[in-house]
Structure formats: structure tokens, C-alpha cells
Design an enzyme around this catalytic site. Sequence first.
Site, PDB file in Angstrom:
ATOM      1  N   LYS A  94      75.083  65.449 -39.863  1.00 56.45           N
ATOM      2  CA  LYS A  94      73.814  66.148 -39.624  1.00 56.45           C
ATOM      3  C   LYS A  94      73.987  67.655 -39.698  1.00 56.45           C
ATOM      4  CE  LYS A  94      71.233  62.769 -36.929  1.00 56.45           C
ATOM      5  NZ  LYS A  94      70.609  62.467 -35.640  1.00 56.45           N
ATOM      6  N   LYS A 105      72.825  54.292 -46.281  1.00 55.15           N
ATOM      7  CA  LYS A 105      71.945  53.583 -45.345  1.00 55.15           C
ATOM      8  C   LYS A 105      70.511  54.084 -45.523  1.00 55.15           C
ATOM      9  CE  LYS A 105      72.093  56.578 -41.338  1.00 55.15           C
ATOM     10  NZ  LYS A 105      72.295  56.850 -39.959  1.00 55.15           N
ATOM     11  N   LYS A 116      65.246  58.325 -42.982  1.00 54.31           N
ATOM     12  CA  LYS A 116      64.103  59.151 -43.405  1.00 54.31           C
ATOM     13  C   LYS A 116      64.563  60.302 -44.299  1.00 54.31           C
ATOM     14  CE  LYS A 116      64.320  61.571 -39.095  1.00 54.31           C
ATOM     15  NZ  LYS A 116      65.426  60.763 -38.564  1.00 54.31           N
TER      16      LYS A 116
HETATM   17  P1  TYM Z   1      67.682  56.588 -34.464  1.00 50.14           P
HETATM   18  O1  TYM Z   1      66.420  57.132 -33.921  1.00 50.14           O
HETATM   19  O2  TYM Z   1      68.308  57.291 -35.624  1.00 50.14           O
HETATM   20  O3  TYM Z   1      67.501  55.079 -34.900  1.00 50.14           O
HETATM   21  C1  TYM Z   1      66.942  54.099 -34.045  1.00 50.14           C
HETATM   22  C2  TYM Z   1      67.682  52.781 -34.220  1.00 50.14           C
HETATM   23  O4  TYM Z   1      67.605  52.325 -35.585  1.00 50.14           O
HETATM   24  C3  TYM Z   1      68.918  52.012 -36.058  1.00 50.14           C
HETATM   25  N1  TYM Z   1      68.964  52.280 -37.511  1.00 50.14           N
HETATM   26  C4  TYM Z   1      69.369  51.395 -38.422  1.00 50.14           C
HETATM   27  N2  TYM Z   1      69.811  50.131 -38.326  1.00 50.14           N
HETATM   28  C5  TYM Z   1      70.132  49.485 -39.483  1.00 50.14           C
HETATM   29  N3  TYM Z   1      70.017  50.050 -40.706  1.00 50.14           N
HETATM   30  C6  TYM Z   1      69.588  51.319 -40.859  1.00 50.14           C
HETATM   31  N4  TYM Z   1      69.471  51.868 -42.063  1.00 50.14           N
HETATM   32  C7  TYM Z   1      69.236  52.053 -39.679  1.00 50.14           C
HETATM   33  N5  TYM Z   1      68.771  53.313 -39.468  1.00 50.14           N
HETATM   34  C8  TYM Z   1      68.618  53.438 -38.125  1.00 50.14           C
HETATM   35  C9  TYM Z   1      69.828  52.934 -35.275  1.00 50.14           C
HETATM   36  O5  TYM Z   1      71.163  52.467 -35.268  1.00 50.14           O
HETATM   37  C10 TYM Z   1      69.184  52.908 -33.904  1.00 50.14           C
HETATM   38  O6  TYM Z   1      69.606  51.791 -33.178  1.00 50.14           O
HETATM   39  N6  TYM Z   1      71.060  58.281 -31.207  1.00 50.14           N
HETATM   40  C11 TYM Z   1      70.062  57.267 -31.427  1.00 50.14           C
HETATM   41  C12 TYM Z   1      68.956  57.279 -30.391  1.00 50.14           C
HETATM   42  C13 TYM Z   1      69.427  57.145 -28.979  1.00 50.14           C
HETATM   43  C14 TYM Z   1      69.928  55.979 -28.367  1.00 50.14           C
HETATM   44  C15 TYM Z   1      70.173  56.336 -27.017  1.00 50.14           C
HETATM   45  C16 TYM Z   1      70.188  54.690 -28.828  1.00 50.14           C
HETATM   46  C17 TYM Z   1      69.383  58.138 -28.039  1.00 50.14           C
HETATM   47  N7  TYM Z   1      69.831  57.633 -26.867  1.00 50.14           N
HETATM   48  C18 TYM Z   1      70.698  55.421 -26.119  1.00 50.14           C
HETATM   49  C19 TYM Z   1      70.721  53.783 -27.925  1.00 50.14           C
HETATM   50  C20 TYM Z   1      70.953  54.140 -26.605  1.00 50.14           C
HETATM   51  C21 TYM Z   1      69.408  57.523 -32.776  1.00 50.14           C
HETATM   52  O7  TYM Z   1      69.389  58.615 -33.271  1.00 50.14           O
HETATM   53  O8  TYM Z   1      68.767  56.439 -33.294  1.00 50.14           O
END
Ligand code: TYM
Length: 338
Positions: A118, A199, A202
Site C-alpha cells: 500500500k 487478487k 478495488k
Molecule cells: P478489507 O476491507 O480489505 O477486506 C474485507 C475482507 O475481504 C477479504 N478480501 C478477499 N477475500 C478473497 N479474495 C479477495 N480478492 C479479497 N479481497 C478482500 C479480506 O481478506 C477481508 O477479510 N484489515 C482488514 C479489515 C480489518 C479487520 C479487522 C479484519 C480491520 N480490522 C479485524 C478482521 C479483523 C481489511 O483491510 O479488509
Amino acid sequence: MSAADRKPRVFSGIQPTSDSFHLGNYLGALRQWVAMQETTDALYCVVDLHAITVEHEPKVLRERSRVSAAQLLALGLDPERCTLFIQSQVPEHPMLSWILGSETGMGEASRMTQFKDKSAKQERTTVGLFTYPMLMAADILLYQTDQVPVGEDQRQHLELTRDLAIRFNGTYGKTFTVPEPYIVKETATIKDLTDPDKKMSKSSSGPRGCLYLLDEPNAMRKKIKSAVTDSEASVRYDPENKAGVSNLLTIYSSLTGDSIEKLESAYAGKGYGDFKGDLADVVADTLGPIATATREILDDRAELDRILTMGAEKARAMAAPTLNKTYKKVGFYPPVTR
Ligand code: TYM
């Protein structure tokens, strides 16, 4: 109730950083969230504090948080069965994060690959982006979480969370439950539709690579039909050599429940046109109603905000005992309650 009777505690979060969640979020995480609310004691959080670690527009952020929560309800989260809330409404998260940051080594924080990826894309990298994983650890550890349903890209953050919990418990005595990642192997990484080596996200290759849950059904159909495949014209699961087709088979199988083998034999001898056409219908039929349901929920903003306030109150009541315990252990004065 004995400890053995207690339902497992589940926590997960999602960032409100776009106007719509995408198919990767849905298959990698959100579908599990909906299923797990039935059998566990689940908390789900729209993590707006994480969203300001990159450039943001305040009005847009607030609106996206609301639309995010509406999408989660539209997908089937039920405020009677789980605790749904917005992270900024529960101040215990950044309070614990500060303590965890002071337990984290610069070396271990510097190893986070998401930070490297990032920050490489930003003109200006913030300290918040660097300390992001400690806030995520705080989210999880505040609730004595047993399981964290996420996609593969969050595995390293979960490892850090576990390391921090184990270290803190070792130094100060048992304070945190050590959480386990809950990652569904088949859908752990949904790939970009036009660049299947990456992957889906967005910030994907282009507008056609990422299928949004709030896309119009016809836009969804078009994205599936224009997904990159290969020149072999055989519907076969082989992620090494046929990444595009394998990704489409994964999506097809997970949305219908049909096994990959069954789909391979159903399309044996047929070209990609039939396969993509049928998958386009499956995707549009399954995901199309989510946009309508989201709009309906957004029509009654007062009710949505009421649900979120209720969720935040429930979450605070659960977070406070862990925070108080942690404050005591590190030698702070107790927080003064209002
Ligand atoms: P975020 O907002 O990027 O994504 C949310 C969830 O979607 C999953 N994900 C995917 N799974 C499979 N294939 C993909 N292409 C794909 N893109 C996204 C992510 O793995 C996630 O589960 N850091 C985290 C948010 C967060 C969080 C937490 C998660 C903050 N605090 C505590 C769990 C527990 C994030 O940026 O997810």
C-alpha cells in the site's frame, strides 16, 4: 454456563473505502460472516478508523460507512443475531491499539507485506498506515475473539495479532484469547477478472477486473463475459496454467454449491461462451437483489443509525472489561467512565 458451553466468539471487520463491496470481499469473508452469526457469538465492524490511513474525503467516508453497513444488512447480517457496529463509535479500539503499538517491535511491524504494497502506491505514506496492523489486533483482542473470518490477504496481520496476544499474556499474565484465522481455502483469494494473477480488489487492473456487489446486473454479466480466459477453450480447473478459467470455476462453484468436478463435466466439449453465459446469469441472479435490498435499507436512515448505535453500545459493553484489565496490567490509572 460452563466455558465449554460458551459459543465461540467471532470478530471481523471491513473497510468502508469504496462505494460498494466486491465479489472477493463477499466470497472470501462476508458470506462466512452471515453463516457464522447463526452458530457463534459474532461481532462485525465497519472499520472507518482504518480507512483514514490513506487519503480520504470526510463526507464520502461517513456516507461509505453507512452504505457499507447497509450492504452488510442486505447480505443477511441480522442485528438480533450478531453485533454490527462502526469502529469509530467504540473508542476502546484506538485506546488498546496504543498499548499494543508499544508492545510491537519495529522489525515485526516492518515485515507487513500489505504495508509495503500500500505504501508503494501512495504519494505520501502515513504513520497510521504503518500502525494499521496494531489497530486491527486491538479490534480482535478487545473481544476475546476465538475466530476471525477473513480472506488470505489478512493472514499475516492475524499472525501478528496472535504473536502480540501471546507475548502480552506472557509478560503480564493471561489477558487476551489467542485468536485463530478462519479462512475458507477454496475462496481465500478471488482473482481479478482481467488480470487473474492478481487478487480482486478495488485498486484492480481496471473497472472490468472487479465485480462490485452494487453493480447493475447487466454490468455484472458484461464483466463475467469479458473475463480473461485462455486459448485452449476447455473448462478445466488448473490454477497454475489456467488462472482465469480456474477463478471463474471457483466463483461458479461457490455461488451454486456445485463441485468443480461436476462443473467440469457439465461443460466438457463446450466452449467458454456457454460457460461464461451461464455463470453471468448465476452471478447476476445471486448478487442482483443485494443492490435493491441495500437501497431499501438506506431509505430509512434513522432506523439504520439506530441499529448501529445499538451495536456500538453492545460492543462497548463487551470491550470495556478487556480494556480495563489491560490498563491495570500495564500500570495505567483506570479510564474514567462518563
Ligand atoms: P478489507 O476491507 O480489505 O477486506 C474485507 C475482507 O475481504 C477479504 N478480501 C478477499 N477475500 C478473497 N479474495 C479477495 N480478492 C479479497 N479481497 C478482500 C479480506 O481478506 C477481508 O477479510 N484489515 C482488514 C479489515 C480489518 C479487520 C479487522 C479484519 C480491520 N480490522 C479485524 C478482521 C479483523 C481489511 O483491510 O479488509
